[in-house]
Design a protein around this motif. Structure first.
Motif, mmCIF file in Angstrom:
data_model
loop_
_atom_site.group_PDB
_atom_site.id
_atom_site.type_symbol
_atom_site.label_atom_id
_atom_site.label_comp_id
_atom_site.label_asym_id
_atom_site.label_seq_id
_atom_site.Cartn_x
_atom_site.Cartn_y
_atom_site.Cartn_z
ATOM 1 N N UNK A 118 -26.592 51.149 88.151
ATOM 2 C CA UNK A 118 -25.931 51.904 89.226
ATOM 3 C C UNK A 118 -24.401 51.917 89.195
ATOM 4 N N UNK A 119 -23.770 50.903 88.572
ATOM 5 C CA UNK A 119 -22.315 50.785 88.641
ATOM 6 C C UNK A 119 -21.742 50.411 87.276
ATOM 7 N N UNK A 120 -20.465 50.722 87.006
ATOM 8 C CA UNK A 120 -19.828 50.240 85.773
ATOM 9 C C UNK A 120 -19.810 48.710 85.771
ATOM 10 N N UNK A 121 -20.084 48.147 84.603
ATOM 11 C CA UNK A 121 -20.184 46.691 84.478
ATOM 12 C C UNK A 121 -19.382 46.236 83.262
ATOM 13 N N UNK A 122 -18.825 45.021 83.346
ATOM 14 C CA UNK A 122 -18.012 44.463 82.267
ATOM 15 C C UNK A 122 -18.470 43.048 81.934
ATOM 16 N N UNK A 123 -18.593 42.799 80.642
ATOM 17 C CA UNK A 123 -18.809 41.435 80.166
ATOM 18 C C UNK A 123 -17.712 41.112 79.161
ATOM 19 N N UNK A 124 -16.940 40.081 79.459
ATOM 20 C CA UNK A 124 -15.854 39.677 78.571
ATOM 21 C C UNK A 124 -16.291 38.508 77.698
ATOM 22 N N UNK A 125 -15.530 38.274 76.654
ATOM 23 C CA UNK A 125 -15.832 37.188 75.721
ATOM 24 C C UNK A 125 -15.999 35.869 76.474
ATOM 25 N N UNK A 126 -17.091 35.174 76.182
ATOM 26 C CA UNK A 126 -17.344 33.877 76.789
ATOM 27 C C UNK A 126 -18.041 33.927 78.127
#
Length: 759
Positions: A118-126
């Motif tokens: 449903x929404x923009x999602x972010x996964x960063x390193x670690x």
């Protein structure tokens, strides 16, 4: 000689008299329809709108609402119904994405059931998982990476999952606005060899006929195709064609049960007692089609069973083909195709007696290292009798996905611009003039080459609009390692897939898309028969999802806001007007507004009246080399394979097949057409006897790449050949082996078979 005409014994005749096929292995259409209704019970109103207003998002036949342009009556197949839940499901619980450690253990069917993104999602390193971010932040992060990256060091792949022509068009325009030709689509993995071969032979890159040409034709031949599973509505066409006297022949290693007999649920007589579809089955060995067709052509030419008038007036190249054929011996052709000369003679007689015919092929033909050459041999066969450009005749690469036909035509292809124009300096300059911004003139990365570039550390950004490279390409472990080397990955999709959870070097961004039915201003798709059809917008609110084409346009504008006005296409209506200007064959797309609005570009027949859009105006025969032979029925003995030995007993040729699935979306563990489980190893009964195995025995297929563990499943398949399900079988399919003309991967392997001891 023994005939390849399919005969019924008394048991089969008795089964055919049982209403609804009770007690037999067959699709349970009405039960499955009830299950679909139950799954969608929380949103039945919207489900009904999708079915009654929309153009089917399943295969590339093109049903608008419940009707099509081929036969009267209601059309509704299980492929479309199985996809319905993608359009009605609620949004997923974002808390599940905060820590992906649990999600990585789920298969893609379970991930799919978790709901819409449903929404923009972010996964960063670690990070353990994803966090929600605003659209503007997502755009700016991606834009920053693109601005800092050489255009040759980022790439975009576009799936065929419900994608519209508008999405394809905007994908290629946005990519070229951003300076790259590294944009490719799912057609690269299926019919790219057909495009290359047909362009050379007849000057067009799409089916030359209409589905209506199946009605009343003398003969339909299916090469490496199983429309009963992949395009089930065609079984209704075949039911009607059979009533008019059409003969159906299969050239395929496996006698697909659905192509032998099928129960068409929307036709009363067929729903009750089924329809016998195939009249003939020629069990060619995998990869043996070229040798088989050379033998057939040798017989046709030697006996003068060809259309000399058509050949003399409208073709070139037959003399070279004759010269090649004269040097070929039947013994060699028999060894390479697994069929004897009598089979070639019987097939040649079918061609001799057929004044009209439609030749149909699919991925059983194209997904070889020599796929384009095999397509050329089918075209060679069709040209000997002029089966093109006239009623009840045609050369048909049948498509498996809605609007994949439009992908390359819109220009979402690493090797062509819109309208299928080759990428070169002249065409790049012309497109630059149309668009008002510079378009690169270098050939881009194809889909398989994108992954190789990832593996070499040559891509800084990979943008995936749908799709799942982790499941669609050979050697999934290699693909996983390659994807893990890309600093930024962007996945624009409607659901979760397991490739999203590969840990990032820098970051992974998920962009939530609307479905094709929710798309702003509606959308169009192009069917196998070149019919461009309009599907209206059916509004539905899921989180902050956006139309796929709008995401692409807004992202491109965020990268270079100072020249964003050059993108145009502010609405779907304006985009279709531009498509009509840029792609002349699509003129008319701008006038489509309602369900059922459609036009067939090129008319009912391409190459009508034998006028071929080739440089010399002629159709072209072409000689092709014989590929390496497949194992003989006796097989090849390996080390330690003496009497009583179990390991490495035989060498077989193995291919991958589809079950109850749509692309990589698997819907059931058991294939309703043949009863095979997902781990089945389809095997000829005589081969099983020689290996001392029986049904359900566990066996392992081995080669130098890896192994596949499964259970023996006896089937009517050519000796020396095995089939296993895709994508599970990709673990023993070698990467880097592709057709030179189209770039499609080869999905075949040679393996040894070992019986596993009972634990």
């Amino acid at each position: 000689m023994s005939s390849h005409k399919i005969q019924k014994d008394w048991k089969e005749r008795l089964k055919a008299a049982v209403p609804f096929g009770l007690g037999q292995v067959k699709p349970k259409h009405f039960r499955d329809m009830a299950e679909v209704a139950w799954k969608n019970r929380d949103n039945l109103g919207y489900a009904w709108k999708v079915l009654s207003w929309g153009v089917c998002d399943g295969c590339a036949l093109g049903v608008a609402g419940f009707h099509d342009w081929t036969v009267k009556g209601v059309h509704l197949c299980m492929t479309r119904l199985n996809l319905l839940r993608l359009n009605t499901m609620p949004e997923l619980d974002l808390r599940s994405l905060a820590d992906v450690s649990r999600l990585v253990s789920l298969d893609n069917a379970q991930l799919r059931e978790s709901g819409r993104l449903p929404y923009p999602m972010l996964r960063e390193k670690g990070a353990k998982g994803f966090r929600r971010i605003p659209w503007d932040e997502a755009y700016q992060r991606i834009a920053k990476k693109i601005r800092a990256t050489d255009p040759k060091r980022w790439a975009m792949f576009v799936t065929s999952r419900g994608v519209t022509n508008e999405v394809y068009y905007m994908a290629q325009k946005a990519a070229r606005f951003l300076g790259t030709n590294n944009v490719d689509n799912a057609a690269r993995l299926c019919h790219a060899p057909s495009t290359a071969a047909m362009k050379h032979a007849v000057g067009v890159a799409a089916t030359t006929c209409s589905y209506k040409d199946w009605w009343g034709t003398d003969l339909i031949v299916f090469f490496g195709a199983n429309p009963a599973n992949d395009q089930p509505v065609t079984t209704k066409y075949l039911h009607q064609a059979k009533k008019l006297g059409t003969k159906v022949a299969l050239v395929n290693p496996y006698l697909e049960p659905g192509m032998k007999r099928y129960w068409v649920p929307s036709t009363l007589s067929s729903a009750l007692f089924g329809t016998d579809i195939a009249d003939y089955w020629f069990p060619v060995s995998q990869g043996g089609d070229i040798a088989f067709l050379y033998g057939v052509l040798k017989i046709l030419i030697t006996n003068g069973w060809v259309d000399e008038n058509f050949i003399g007036s409208h073709t070139v190249g037959l003399d070279e083909l004759k010269s090649q054929i004269s040097n070929l011996k039947f013994a060699e052709l028999e060894a390479r195709c697994g069929l004897d000369c009598a089979a070639m003679q019987e097939f040649a007689e079918l061609i001799r007696d057929a004044k009209t015919a439609v030749l149909v092929w699919s991925m059983g033909i194209t997904q070889h290292a020599f796929g384009g050459d095999t397509v050329q041999m089918i075209l060679n066969l069709g040209l000997t009798k002029g089966y093109v450009g006239r009623d009840k005749c045609g050369l048909m690469p049948i498509r498996g996905h809605s609007s994949v036909q439009g992908g390359a035509e819109m220009g979402a292809y690493a090797t062509v611009f819109p309208a299928g124009k080759p990428i070169n300096a002249q065409n790049a300059a012309a497109l630059s003039t149309l668009y008002g911004f510079p378009v690169p003139d270098w050939v881009g990365l194809t889909a398989p080459h994108m992954i190789d570039a990832c593996a070499r550390g040559e891509l800084d950004l990979l943008y995936c609009l749908g799709g799942n490279f982790l499941r669609t390409l050979p050697e999934p472990d290699y693909v996983r390692q390659a994807l893990a080397r890309v600093p930024m990955r962007v996945h624009q999709d409607i659901i979760l897939t397991d490739q999203m959870f590969i840990e990032p070097i820098e970051e992974v961004i998920l962009l939530p898309a609307k479905t094709r039915y929710e798309q702003d201003d509606g959308g169009t798709e192009t069917s196998t028969e070149r019919r461009v059809m309009f599907s209206p917008e059916i509004p539905r609110h899921i989180g902050e999802t956006k139309a796929e084409w709008k995401i692409l346009r807004e992202l491109a504008a965020a990268v270079y806001p100072e020249r964003a006005h050059l993108l145009g296409c502010e609405t779907g209506w304006k985009m279709r007007e531009e498509i009509a200007r840029v792609i002349p064959s699509y003129d008319g797309i701008q006038s489509l507004h309602d369900t059922g609005d459609a036009f067939q570009y090129g008319g009912p027949h391409l190459c009508a009246n034998w006028k071929f859009p080739t440089p010399d105006g002629k159709a072209h025969f072409r000689t092709v080399p014989l590929p390496n032979p497949m194992p003989s029925p006796e097989g090849e003995r390996g080390p330690g394979s003496g009497d009583g030995a179990t390991p490495w007993q035989r060498e077989f040729s193995v291919s991958t097949r589809r079950g109850k699935q749509f692309n990589t979306l698997v819907y059931a563990e058991i294939d309703p057409l043949n009863g095979a489980p997902r781990d089945a190893v389809l095997m000829n009964p005589e081969d099983a006897a020689s290996l001392h195995v029986i049904p359900n025995d566990r066996v392992i297929l081995k080669n130098d790449l890896g192994s596949f563990s499964g259970r023996v499943f006896l089937a009517q398949i050519a000796r020396g050949n095995l089939q296993i399900h895709w994508p599970e079988g990709n673990v023993i399919i070698r990467r880097g082996v592709t057709d030179p003309g189209g770039g499609v991967p080869d999905y075949y392997a040679r393996v040894s078979v070992e019986k596993l001891a009972e634990s």
